[in-house]
Enzyme design. Structure first.
Site, PDB file in Angstrom:
ATOM      1  N   HIS A 132      21.336  37.939   7.562  1.00 20.90           N
ATOM      2  CA  HIS A 132      21.012  37.126   8.731  1.00 20.90           C
ATOM      3  C   HIS A 132      20.423  37.976   9.851  1.00 20.90           C
ATOM      4  CE1 HIS A 132      23.603  34.176   6.722  1.00 20.90           C
ATOM      5  NE2 HIS A 132      23.053  33.270   7.512  1.00 20.90           N
ATOM      6  N   LYS A 136      23.669  36.868  15.004  1.00 25.49           N
ATOM      7  CA  LYS A 136      24.704  36.000  14.434  1.00 25.49           C
ATOM      8  C   LYS A 136      26.088  36.525  14.803  1.00 25.49           C
ATOM      9  CE  LYS A 136      26.099  33.762  10.117  1.00 25.49           C
ATOM     10  NZ  LYS A 136      26.145  32.441  10.776  1.00 25.49           N
TER      11      LYS A 136
END
Length: 245
Positions: A132, A136
């Protein structure tokens, strides 16, 4: 249907605002972000909220909307089983509102979890790599944790992953989620990606999903918005809304 968005000025939230405004059968009623009063939702007669905010505020958001009889479609991360149980208790006490919490709204991601569960019992080894963007807040991702849980359920009664590692640096073999090693990568330039790697004698299988931008979540979110009034209590994942039998 009147739809509000919590986290409306965030990257995913802004995408959801645009999606609701573009949908002919939906009306964008309110956009709420940090510093705004949640009463904007009741004042605008919002019927369903989409929540893409932050783990630190999502529980307060849910308590407010449930108490006010507003349905909620939640894509915010960081839901532990304790939090899910708390939300379930709230909706049982206030049956006028339904809540759907999903670790991932991308249809391809949901299908990849389904395929991984189907494949799990046929392979000796399985590991998950989730990748990601560096902003995040949680690791491993909710999608990876959910995938690991589904795989572990499918592998009940089977031997654990073979692994002869006896020495190594802490964390080198990833996090243990229900007996499944999960590795988290945070890298600039990424959005949301996951690989499930299976191995057995003479072969491997890789199931990979890539969200190339945040619009990948739109079809699943709008499906949940349109279906939520027909659901009861708390629903986890959008699988019940799809024909995966």
């Amino acid at each position: 249907m009147r739809v509000g968005v919590l986290g409306a000025r965030g990257k995913v939230g802004a995408t959801m605002v645009a999606a609701v405004e573009a949908a002919e059968d939906l009306t964008f009623s309110a956009g709420v972000d940090a510093g705004d009063d949640l009463s904007l939702l009741t004042e605008s007669k919002t019927e369903v909220v989409i929540d893409f905010t932050h783990p630190d505020v999502v529980m307060d958001n849910l308590k407010f909307v449930i108490d006010n009889g507003i349905h909620a479609v939640v894509g915010t991360t960081g839901f532990t089983w304790e939090r899910i149980e708390q939300v379930e208790a709230w909706v049982k006490a206030k049956p006028g509102a339904s809540v759907l919490i999903a670790p991932n709204f991308a249809i391809g991601a949901v299908l990849s979890m389904h395929f991984a569960k189907q494949a799990a019992k046929y392979f000796e080894s399985v590991e998950i790599i989730e990748l990601h963007h560096p902003h995040k807040a949680d690791a491993p991702s909710g999608t990876a944790a959910r995938t690991a849980k589904l795989i572990a359920e499918a592998r009940k009664g089977l031997p654990p992953n073979p692994d002869a590692t006896s020495t190594g640096l802490d964390g080198a073999r990833g996090a243990d989620v229900d007996g499944i090693p999960v590795h988290s990568v945070r890298l600039a330039g990424l959005v949301a990606h996951q690989e499930v790697l299976f191995g057995t004698q003479g072969e491997t299988l890789t199931i990979r999903h890539d969200s190339l931008d945040r619009t990948s979540f739109v079809p699943g979110v709008l499906l949940a918005v349109r279906k939520i009034s027909g659901l009861q209590g708390l629903t986890v994942g959008i699988e019940p809304l799809l024909d995966l039998s």
